[in-house]
Design a protein around this motif. Sequence first.
Motif, mmCIF file in Angstrom:
data_model
loop_
_atom_site.group_PDB
_atom_site.id
_atom_site.type_symbol
_atom_site.label_atom_id
_atom_site.label_comp_id
_atom_site.label_asym_id
_atom_site.label_seq_id
_atom_site.Cartn_x
_atom_site.Cartn_y
_atom_site.Cartn_z
ATOM 1 N N LEU A 118 -4.158 -19.095 87.940
ATOM 2 C CA LEU A 118 -2.738 -18.776 88.074
ATOM 3 C C LEU A 118 -2.403 -17.649 87.100
ATOM 4 C CD1 LEU A 118 -1.192 -22.353 88.358
ATOM 5 C CD2 LEU A 118 -1.461 -20.659 90.171
ATOM 6 N N ALA A 119 -2.182 -16.446 87.636
ATOM 7 C CA ALA A 119 -1.846 -15.299 86.790
ATOM 8 C C ALA A 119 -0.379 -15.329 86.394
ATOM 9 C CB ALA A 119 -2.162 -13.998 87.516
ATOM 10 N N LYS A 120 0.505 -15.618 87.340
ATOM 11 C CA LYS A 120 1.941 -15.747 87.071
ATOM 12 C C LYS A 120 2.401 -17.001 87.798
ATOM 13 C CE LYS A 120 6.410 -13.366 87.324
ATOM 14 N NZ LYS A 120 7.134 -14.282 88.218
ATOM 15 N N SER A 121 2.611 -18.059 87.039
ATOM 16 C CA SER A 121 2.846 -19.364 87.650
ATOM 17 C C SER A 121 4.314 -19.748 87.710
ATOM 18 C CB SER A 121 2.083 -20.440 86.867
ATOM 19 O OG SER A 121 2.519 -20.478 85.516
ATOM 20 N N THR A 122 5.196 -18.937 87.144
ATOM 21 C CA THR A 122 6.621 -19.254 87.149
ATOM 22 C C THR A 122 7.424 -18.075 87.674
ATOM 23 O OG1 THR A 122 6.418 -20.757 85.269
ATOM 24 C CG2 THR A 122 8.612 -19.905 85.739
ATOM 25 N N ALA A 123 8.367 -18.363 88.558
ATOM 26 C CA ALA A 123 9.266 -17.337 89.082
ATOM 27 C C ALA A 123 10.701 -17.757 88.827
ATOM 28 C CB ALA A 123 9.040 -17.127 90.570
ATOM 29 N N VAL A 124 11.569 -16.771 88.711
ATOM 30 C CA VAL A 124 12.995 -17.006 88.513
ATOM 31 C C VAL A 124 13.729 -16.718 89.808
ATOM 32 C CG1 VAL A 124 15.067 -16.264 87.285
ATOM 33 C CG2 VAL A 124 12.904 -16.485 86.059
ATOM 34 N N GLY A 125 14.566 -17.646 90.225
ATOM 35 C CA GLY A 125 15.447 -17.431 91.362
ATOM 36 C C GLY A 125 16.841 -17.110 90.857
ATOM 37 N N ALA A 126 17.253 -15.864 90.986
ATOM 38 C CA ALA A 126 18.561 -15.420 90.484
ATOM 39 C C ALA A 126 19.603 -15.528 91.590
ATOM 40 C CB ALA A 126 18.477 -13.988 89.977
ATOM 41 N N ILE A 127 20.664 -16.272 91.331
ATOM 42 C CA ILE A 127 21.761 -16.458 92.285
ATOM 43 C C ILE A 127 22.946 -15.653 91.776
ATOM 44 C CG2 ILE A 127 23.246 -18.128 93.446
ATOM 45 C CD1 ILE A 127 21.175 -20.286 92.768
ATOM 46 N N LEU A 128 23.268 -14.580 92.457
ATOM 47 C CA LEU A 128 24.324 -13.673 92.024
ATOM 48 C C LEU A 128 25.610 -13.984 92.787
ATOM 49 C CD1 LEU A 128 22.314 -10.325 91.923
ATOM 50 C CD2 LEU A 128 22.404 -12.187 90.249
ATOM 51 N N LYS A 167 32.556 -20.790 97.197
ATOM 52 C CA LYS A 167 33.866 -20.510 97.751
ATOM 53 C C LYS A 167 34.763 -19.753 96.789
ATOM 54 C CE LYS A 167 33.782 -24.543 100.804
ATOM 55 N NZ LYS A 167 34.450 -25.812 101.211
ATOM 56 N N ALA A 168 34.306 -19.584 95.561
ATOM 57 C CA ALA A 168 35.127 -18.899 94.567
ATOM 58 C C ALA A 168 34.223 -18.104 93.636
ATOM 59 C CB ALA A 168 35.959 -19.911 93.762
ATOM 60 N N ALA A 169 34.815 -17.129 92.982
ATOM 61 C CA ALA A 169 34.070 -16.354 91.999
ATOM 62 C C ALA A 169 33.595 -17.251 90.872
ATOM 63 C CB ALA A 169 34.950 -15.236 91.441
ATOM 64 N N GLY A 170 32.441 -16.937 90.324
ATOM 65 C CA GLY A 170 31.886 -17.737 89.241
ATOM 66 C C GLY A 170 30.720 -17.022 88.593
ATOM 67 N N PRO A 171 30.085 -17.673 87.646
ATOM 68 C CA PRO A 171 28.978 -17.024 86.930
ATOM 69 C C PRO A 171 27.722 -16.917 87.780
ATOM 70 C CG PRO A 171 29.187 -19.310 86.228
ATOM 71 C CD PRO A 171 30.347 -19.041 87.139
ATOM 72 N N ASP A 172 26.889 -15.949 87.465
ATOM 73 C CA ASP A 172 25.558 -15.888 88.053
ATOM 74 C C ASP A 172 24.716 -17.028 87.481
ATOM 75 O OD1 ASP A 172 25.738 -12.350 87.587
ATOM 76 O OD2 ASP A 172 26.250 -13.483 89.371
ATOM 77 N N LYS A 173 23.799 -17.533 88.285
ATOM 78 C CA LYS A 173 22.976 -18.654 87.849
ATOM 79 C C LYS A 173 21.516 -18.398 88.206
ATOM 80 C CE LYS A 173 26.643 -22.140 88.377
ATOM 81 N NZ LYS A 173 27.004 -23.448 88.997
ATOM 82 N N ALA A 174 20.649 -19.276 87.714
ATOM 83 C CA ALA A 174 19.220 -19.123 87.997
ATOM 84 C C ALA A 174 18.535 -20.478 87.957
ATOM 85 C CB ALA A 174 18.573 -18.175 86.992
ATOM 86 N N PHE A 175 17.463 -20.585 88.729
ATOM 87 C CA PHE A 175 16.559 -21.735 88.642
ATOM 88 C C PHE A 175 15.142 -21.188 88.646
ATOM 89 C CE2 PHE A 175 17.180 -20.968 93.138
ATOM 90 C CZ PHE A 175 15.922 -21.147 93.693
ATOM 91 N N ARG A 176 14.148 -22.058 88.529
ATOM 92 C CA ARG A 176 12.760 -21.616 88.458
ATOM 93 C C ARG A 176 11.925 -22.291 89.545
ATOM 94 N NH1 ARG A 176 11.846 -19.215 83.372
ATOM 95 N NH2 ARG A 176 13.575 -19.535 81.924
ATOM 96 N N VAL A 177 10.843 -21.645 89.882
ATOM 97 C CA VAL A 177 9.815 -22.232 90.732
ATOM 98 C C VAL A 177 8.515 -22.188 89.952
ATOM 99 C CG1 VAL A 177 8.507 -22.078 92.868
ATOM 100 C CG2 VAL A 177 10.945 -21.566 92.875
#
Length: 516
Positions: free
Chosen positions: A297-307, A276-286
Amino acid sequence: MRLTTKQRATWAALAGLMAVLPLQAADLTLTQFRVRGPAGGNDEFVEVQNTGTAALDVSGYKLNASNSAGTTGTRFTFPAGTSVAPGCFLLLANTAASGYSGSVTPDLKYSTGVTDDGGLALLNSSGTVIDQVGLSTGSAYKLGTPLTTLGSTNADQGYGRKTNAAGFPQSSGDNSADWVKVAPTAPRASTSPCVAQGPSLSIADATVSLRNGDDVSMLFTVTLSQPVTTDVTVHATTADDTATVAAGDYDAVDTTLTIPAGGNSSTLNVTVHGAKAAGPDKAFRVNLSDATGNVTLAKSTAVGAILNEIPVAAEIWQVTGTGQVSPLVGKRVATHGNIVTAVGPAGFTIQTPDARADADPLTSNGIYVFTSTAPTVKSGDVVDVEATVDNYFNLPELKNATITTSMHGAMLPKAVVFGNSTPSLDPNALSCGATNYQCYVGMRVSIDNGMITTGNLRFSNEPFAEVYITANGTRSLRKPGVRYTVPVPDGVNLPNWSGNPEVFKMNTADFGAVPA
């Protein structure tokens, strides 16, 4: 006013993502490097690998370097038509004096070295950093904890990237965890064996933008490198990073995905909660684990970027700040009720009305709005602008703007008077603190007693000349003294030359200062 009319360079819009997007992986990866070897500081190489499952066109990609003070530069641009087969390598080497001494023939050559305590980055053809590694905390290029510099000893030593069970480079987002010292080095080139491309699973990074309080779906794609004759399952779980479940940023997921026999992909859906308000970008992983079906598993981790793209309400002087990089760089801002002061062929300047102007002499009340095409506003229009803050050659500006005009014919803000003492003549007491002009960028100025100090300067095929001028009516010939910044030798009775900080350039073509 704009300081140059030359063609704009491609500039990476990474700053707003802070540490989020640099975590995301790409198919071209740094896998081994040496910044000093037996022959000295130029005896260096950089090895890259295509970790994807298809040939990769790297035309226009760049190898950049940074020193420990964060100054960056391009060392090499991959030529048109350069392609890397899946799992294969390219070797770049420094061929300057006392350069690369290895026995493996490099595929590509550069001639400017990398400092012992700097850093390296790969940029794609759009200028986006896709991989990076640092050798000091001051390097502009690094992920997580940087590596330790190997010092100035001339020896065959460098760093190699760790690999996972599938033989692919490890990419956790932390340099210290992903790299290991190698001595001696063993660089690989396009002639070296490629990594076997057996059946493997990879999960791609994902990005969503928040513009209001609505929830959004973030889709992660899990891809099998080649179809197999049995069902493939893999366990997928989310993990907090700067975004957390406890803070309500997203909903945790713990599930098993299935790719049916003969298929090649599956999708994981994570619900991201709106803001509801401006704020920092954040991220989590899968994270992926426990794959079945005889695949790795060639690439087992992904980043979810929340802009977070909800605009920050800000005055112009809050956008420009006191330094050469805006404190809001990369963020979406909304600034209201400012006056258009000049219009150019690809943008216009706006300035805070005098009644709202900031009293801080170190901040500018003006800024350039880049529109890329001829803007429709006119000088004297009062406008509201919602835009993204960019840093263009150390000049704050606004881009990707939405512009609303509320009135026409407003009185222009009072111009800053350049004269005897402004800009400053003293390099130890510059007008804008660390610089002499940053606090005037985008603002109206008036010069009542100027002096042109050079002949006309012409560049390329531009139809207009540029001149250097002073505002105090005096020529700026070098005064007696020892060269600027060079210490005065003992026994020499001379001052240091000031460097003439009061001299600045005027582009006569900007904003129609002279007719076409």
